[in-house]
Design an enzyme around this catalytic site. Structure first.
Site, PDB file in Angstrom:
ATOM      1  N   ASN A   4      30.625 -15.344  -5.671  1.00  0.00           N
ATOM      2  CA  ASN A   4      30.268 -14.873  -4.582  1.00  0.00           C
ATOM      3  C   ASN A   4      30.140 -13.179  -6.264  1.00  0.00           C
ATOM      4  OD1 ASN A   4      32.733 -14.029  -5.807  1.00  0.00           O
ATOM      5  ND2 ASN A   4      33.940 -14.122  -3.525  1.00  0.00           N
TER       6      ASN A   4
ATOM      7  N   HIS B  28      34.543  -9.345  -9.260  1.00  0.00           N
ATOM      8  CA  HIS B  28      35.738  -9.390  -9.351  1.00  0.00           C
ATOM      9  C   HIS B  28      36.159  -8.230  -9.240  1.00  0.00           C
ATOM     10  CE1 HIS B  28      39.926 -10.064  -8.883  1.00  0.00           C
ATOM     11  NE2 HIS B  28      40.016  -9.743 -10.410  1.00  0.00           N
TER      12      HIS B  28
ATOM     13  N   THR C  68      35.109 -10.527   0.435  1.00  0.00           N
ATOM     14  CA  THR C  68      35.411 -12.099  -0.470  1.00  0.00           C
ATOM     15  C   THR C  68      34.250 -12.256   0.116  1.00  0.00           C
ATOM     16  OG1 THR C  68      37.906 -11.142  -0.599  1.00  0.00           O
ATOM     17  CG2 THR C  68      36.959 -13.352  -1.228  1.00  0.00           C
TER      18      THR C  68
ATOM     19  N   LYS D  84      31.507 -12.103 -12.267  1.00  0.00           N
ATOM     20  CA  LYS D  84      31.308 -14.018 -12.264  1.00  0.00           C
ATOM     21  C   LYS D  84      30.215 -14.992 -13.205  1.00  0.00           C
ATOM     22  CE  LYS D  84      34.714 -13.793  -9.084  1.00  0.00           C
ATOM     23  NZ  LYS D  84      34.901 -14.397  -7.831  1.00  0.00           N
TER      24      LYS D  84
ATOM     25  N   TYR E 246      44.583 -16.188 -11.827  1.00  0.00           N
ATOM     26  CA  TYR E 246      44.247 -16.487 -10.331  1.00  0.00           C
ATOM     27  C   TYR E 246      46.059 -17.352 -10.432  1.00  0.00           C
ATOM     28  CZ  TYR E 246      39.340 -15.295  -9.593  1.00  0.00           C
ATOM     29  OH  TYR E 246      38.290 -14.193  -9.707  1.00  0.00           O
TER      30      TYR E 246
ATOM     31  N   GLU F  12      46.186  -7.440 -14.552  1.00  0.00           N
ATOM     32  CA  GLU F  12      44.999  -8.140 -15.330  1.00  0.00           C
ATOM     33  C   GLU F  12      44.107  -7.559 -16.635  1.00  0.00           C
ATOM     34  OE1 GLU F  12      42.466  -7.956 -11.448  1.00  0.00           O
ATOM     35  OE2 GLU F  12      44.201  -9.366 -10.338  1.00  0.00           O
TER      36      GLU F  12
ATOM     37  N   ARG G  61      28.186  -7.434  -2.875  1.00  0.00           N
ATOM     38  CA  ARG G  61      28.390  -9.213  -2.398  1.00  0.00           C
ATOM     39  C   ARG G  61      27.445  -9.816  -1.068  1.00  0.00           C
ATOM     40  NH1 ARG G  61      35.035  -9.963  -2.797  1.00  0.00           N
ATOM     41  NH2 ARG G  61      35.333 -10.979  -4.846  1.00  0.00           N
TER      42      ARG G  61
ATOM     43  N   ARG H 299      36.399  -2.083  -4.866  1.00  0.00           N
ATOM     44  CA  ARG H 299      36.085  -2.940  -3.284  1.00  0.00           C
ATOM     45  C   ARG H 299      34.960  -2.692  -2.419  1.00  0.00           C
ATOM     46  NH1 ARG H 299      39.635  -7.394  -3.866  1.00  0.00           N
ATOM     47  NH2 ARG H 299      39.651  -7.786  -2.352  1.00  0.00           N
TER      48      ARG H 299
ATOM     49  N   PHE I  67      41.584 -24.323  -3.042  1.00  0.00           N
ATOM     50  CA  PHE I  67      40.260 -23.403  -4.019  1.00  0.00           C
ATOM     51  C   PHE I  67      40.692 -23.437  -5.077  1.00  0.00           C
ATOM     52  CE2 PHE I  67      42.001 -20.128  -1.333  1.00  0.00           C
ATOM     53  CZ  PHE I  67      41.489 -18.963  -2.528  1.00  0.00           C
TER      54      PHE I  67
HETATM   55  P1  IDP Z   1      39.010 -11.660  -4.284  1.00  0.00           P
HETATM   56  O1  IDP Z   1      37.980 -11.709  -4.843  1.00  0.00           O
HETATM   57  O2  IDP Z   1      37.701 -10.372  -3.316  1.00  0.00           O
HETATM   58  O3  IDP Z   1      39.717  -9.969  -4.320  1.00  0.00           O
HETATM   59  P2  IDP Z   1      40.849 -13.634  -3.352  1.00  0.00           P
HETATM   60  O4  IDP Z   1      41.148 -14.068  -2.014  1.00  0.00           O
HETATM   61  O5  IDP Z   1      41.369 -12.547  -4.618  1.00  0.00           O
HETATM   62  O6  IDP Z   1      39.368 -12.535  -2.750  1.00  0.00           O
HETATM   63  O7  IDP Z   1      40.001 -14.700  -4.122  1.00  0.00           O
HETATM   64  C1  IDP Z   1      39.475 -15.383  -5.211  1.00  0.00           C
HETATM   65  C2  IDP Z   1      38.040 -16.031  -5.405  1.00  0.00           C
HETATM   66  O8  IDP Z   1      38.179 -16.674  -5.284  1.00  0.00           O
HETATM   67  C3  IDP Z   1      37.088 -15.636  -4.110  1.00  0.00           C
HETATM   68  O9  IDP Z   1      36.359 -14.495  -4.744  1.00  0.00           O
HETATM   69  C4  IDP Z   1      36.580 -16.136  -4.263  1.00  0.00           C
HETATM   70  O10 IDP Z   1      35.525 -17.003  -5.031  1.00  0.00           O
HETATM   71  C5  IDP Z   1      36.904 -17.097  -4.188  1.00  0.00           C
HETATM   72  N1  IDP Z   1      38.004 -17.664  -2.981  1.00  0.00           N
HETATM   73  C6  IDP Z   1      38.800 -16.833  -1.569  1.00  0.00           C
HETATM   74  N2  IDP Z   1      39.064 -17.770  -0.737  1.00  0.00           N
HETATM   75  C7  IDP Z   1      38.133 -18.817  -1.254  1.00  0.00           C
HETATM   76  C8  IDP Z   1      38.550 -20.028  -0.088  1.00  0.00           C
HETATM   77  O11 IDP Z   1      38.814 -20.248   1.116  1.00  0.00           O
HETATM   78  N3  IDP Z   1      37.251 -20.610  -0.167  1.00  0.00           N
HETATM   79  C9  IDP Z   1      36.615 -20.617  -1.720  1.00  0.00           C
HETATM   80  N4  IDP Z   1      37.192 -19.585  -2.115  1.00  0.00           N
HETATM   81  C10 IDP Z   1      37.668 -18.940  -1.667  1.00  0.00           C
HETATM   82 MG    MG Z   2      41.968 -11.113  -5.038  1.00  0.00          MG
END
Ligand code: IDP
Ligand code: MG
Length: 161
Positions: free
Chosen positions: A116, A119, A95, A13, A53, A130, A106, A89, A61
């Protein structure tokens, strides 16, 4: 349990690119033995970010996530390996970096969810969706073999890893 040869989409990222962590992050996947079959630095535009996304449309968010992921270049990757979706993963950690285990990407490099650093697709279906967003099939190096494969993956996969 059956072992499955899979592909996944991973991205370094913009925060990690800015922090000089491209190599550190690619290294985690490379040393695990996954085969890199696609790799490019790119600037993601807003339409592509929203497509990628799409599952998060409407969440609080979402807007920040789109402006973050388009704020600077990413490094997009396609990896191939045994159960690579789930295994990558695991390498990334969960996350929220506060809950991510030490030793994961992470867990080692991030503090907050919004920054974080990496991805990774969450299922085989998401991975194929994707990959198609970020890569043309012709950009993927599908026909090479890592010569270490017989030391890393099962011999029954020797001809297609
Ligand atoms: P992932 O990246 O672990 O698959 P996802 O739930 O798909 O997690 O969310 C995509 C991205 O959105 C996350 O990597 C994170 O950067 C951001 N994100 C997810 N949940 C939140 C939240 O509750 N607050 C702020 N950012 C979030
Ligand atoms: Mg995701």
């Amino acid at each position: 349990m059956d072992r499955k040869m899979e592909r996944t989409f991973v991205a370094v990222k913009p925060d990690a690119v800015q922090r000089g962590l491209i190599g550190e992050i690619i290294k985690r996947f490379e040393r695990k033995g996954f085969k890199i079959i696609g790799l490019k630095m790119m600037q993601v535009d807003e339409a592509t970010a929203k497509k990628h996304y799409a599952e998060h449309v409407g969440k609080p968010f979402f807007d920040n996530l789109i402006s973050f992921i388009t704020s600077g270049p990413i490094v997009a990757m396609v990896l191939k390996g045994i159960d690579v979706v789930e295994q990558s993963r695991h390498l990334m950690g969960v996350t929220d970096p506060r809950q991510a285990n030490a030793g994961t990407i992470r867990g080692d490099y991030a503090q907050i969810m919004e920054r974080n650093v990496v991805h990774g697709s969450d299922s085989v279906e998401s991975a194929e969706r994707e990959i198609a967003i970020f890569f043309e099939e012709s950009e993927l190096a599908t026909s090479w073999h890592r010569d270490t494969r017989k030391w890393i993956s099962q011999s029954k996969f020797e001809n297609n890893v």
